[in-house]
Design a protein around this motif. Structure first.
Motif: not given
Length: 469
Positions: A52, A56, A123, A127, A147, A150, A213, A216, A219
């Motif tokens: 992830d 990013y 994550s 997306g 973010r 995350q 996208r 993401f 994940s």
């Protein structure tokens, strides 16, 4: 005459002594240790975390400036995108403190299930975000929130995974098994690149519309596998024994700051060395494509191969640290990387992919593996069991603040011209030297029994003697 041996008090005592010795050698706690399963669970969790983070970082270098921070100045957009990459590292200390508290209070396993779920959902959500062209300023705000989530999750993941694996590992092999925490980092990078390389080959309009996208969304598959493995892992014997003995603290963070604040600071400065990783993977990618004229897919592939090969290097290096100690290998790695970073940027400036690949191999596969394979065990070993999760998470995540903003700092330090990268390399070298000082001042832990780790805490709280210097 009977063949049955006569039992005497002496033989009974001898038998009892032998049974007692056998029990002490093969304690119930030792029997409950599952180092291979713990290493696998940590490997998969780290794979998700770093997958992830890498997708990013790659998106921040390649597409986010145009999608979320459009404007007349492309450099300003790039710095803004790198700032959102770094903002996750602001949330990481908070995540480390909060989840570390519960990890030391309630157990390692359940907290790691929570952190894994948070990372995967954050994550996946990124997306599905709308871009600036659709919702204006709301787009970068939502991106920043995703973010931050995350970062909150990641702040507890590496410390928890290291603690869990360490406490499941047999004596004399703690370094080897905990190295799989960062082998997951290499796996996540390779997986991210495997997904992103074909995406970058899409026509620009498709890449910008929907292609970015896909990594993401993917994940979700890693999350499902890692979650299933962790649900089948038991709590560590070390924590269970501490809970049975009433050695679980109400405020472990306060305890670690009271008795082991110096070790928290040491871990902080050693963690700053991770700026090498973010400069290599994020800033280096941007520099190679924008200033070196190199193909995006080629650099991503070189990075993936160099980091992927480190999966083969980290476990043997960590096993070596079980024999010779953690500190020598950390110091060699840090000093070596501080010089190799200059060679890497010089190679990028030549535009020669063979030189770039060679420099990447030396820097990331060989030298950086000496740090990445050893630090998960070493950082956890510095702390006593009742405060291990909290102490490692706090120090590690505060140090990673510098690493998180490394690409942005690099963008601000870079100057015009073919040697504009020099200030960035100097910045990395200074961080490495600060980390070396922290290693030198630390205790060697490789040969300390697990119940004697965190000597300063144990001496202050219980007054019991330890072999820790």
């Amino acid at each position: 005459m009977s063949n049955v041996a006569r039992t005497t008090p002496a033989t009974t005592a001898s038998a009892g002594h032998a049974a007692s010795s056998a029990a002490s050698v093969q304690s119930p706690g030792a029997q409950r240790k599952t180092p291979k399963k713990a290493a696998l669970a940590s490997f998969l969790g780290s794979t998700l975390e770093y997958y992830d983070f890498f997708i990013y970082g790659t998106a921040a270098a390649l597409v986010f400036p145009a999608l979320f921070f459009p404007g007349d100045n492309p450099t300003a957009g790039l710095v803004a995108a790198f700032a959102t990459f770094g903002v996750a590292y602001v949330a990481r200390p908070l995540g480390g403190m909060v989840m570390g508290h519960f990890g030391d209070r309630l157990g390692r396993r359940n907290v790691l299930l929570v952190t894994l779920t948070l990372m995967g959902l954050a994550s996946l959500g990124i997306g599905f975000l709308p871009t600036y062209s659709s919702v204006g300023l709301l787009a970068p705000v939502l991106l920043t929130l995703g973010r931050l989530l995350q970062g909150f999750s990641a702040g507890a993941e590496s410390a928890g995974a290291s603690t869990l694996t360490l406490e499941h590992s047999p004596e004399g092999r703690r370094g080897f098994f905990t190295s799989f925490v960062m082998a997951g980092y290499a796996s996540g990078m390779v997986l991210a690149t495997v997904v992103f390389v074909p995406i970058t080959a899409l026509p620009k309009e498709d890449l910008m519309a929907w292609g970015w996208r896909v990594p993401f969304w993917c994940s979700a598959a890693v999350l499902a596998i890692a979650y299933w493995v962790r649900t089948h892992l038991e709590e560590t014997p070390v924590f269970e024994e501490a809970r049975a003995e009433g050695d679980v603290r109400k405020l472990p963070l306060g305890q670690v700051l009271r008795y082991q604040a110096a070790d928290v600071v040491r871990v902080l400065f050693m963690s700053i060395f991770s700026v090498m990783q973010t400069i290599f993977t994020v800033f280096g990618l941007s520099y190679a494509t924008a200033h070196g004229g190199l193909d995006k897919g080629a650099i991503l592939t070189i990075n993936a191969v160099a980091i992927g090969l480190s999966m083969l290097v980290m476990p043997p290096v960590a096993a070596l640290s079980d024999r010779v100690g953690r500190k020598p290998l950390l110091i060699i790695s840090m000093l070596g990387c501080s010089g190799a970073l200059f060679a890497y940027f010089w190679a990028l400036g030549t535009g020669n992919l063979i030189l770039v690949a060679a420099a990447s191999f030396v820097f990331m596969t060989v030298l950086y593996s000496g740090f990445n394979g050893v630090w998960p065990g070493f950082f956890a070993e510095l702390f006593a069991a009742p405060v291990r999760y909290s102490g490692m998470a706090l120090g590690n995540q505060l140090g990673l603040l510098v690493a998180g903003f490394g690409p942005m700092i690099g963008g601000l330090l870079m100057t015009v011209g073919p040697t504009g990268w020099v200030p960035v390399a100097v910045f990395g070298a200074v961080c490495a030297l600060a980390a070396v000082v922290a290693v030198v001042s630390s205790r060697e832990t490789a040969h300390t029994p697990v119940d004697e780790l965190g000597g300063p805490y144990l001496k202050a709280v219980s007054g019991r003697p330890t072999s820790t210097k």
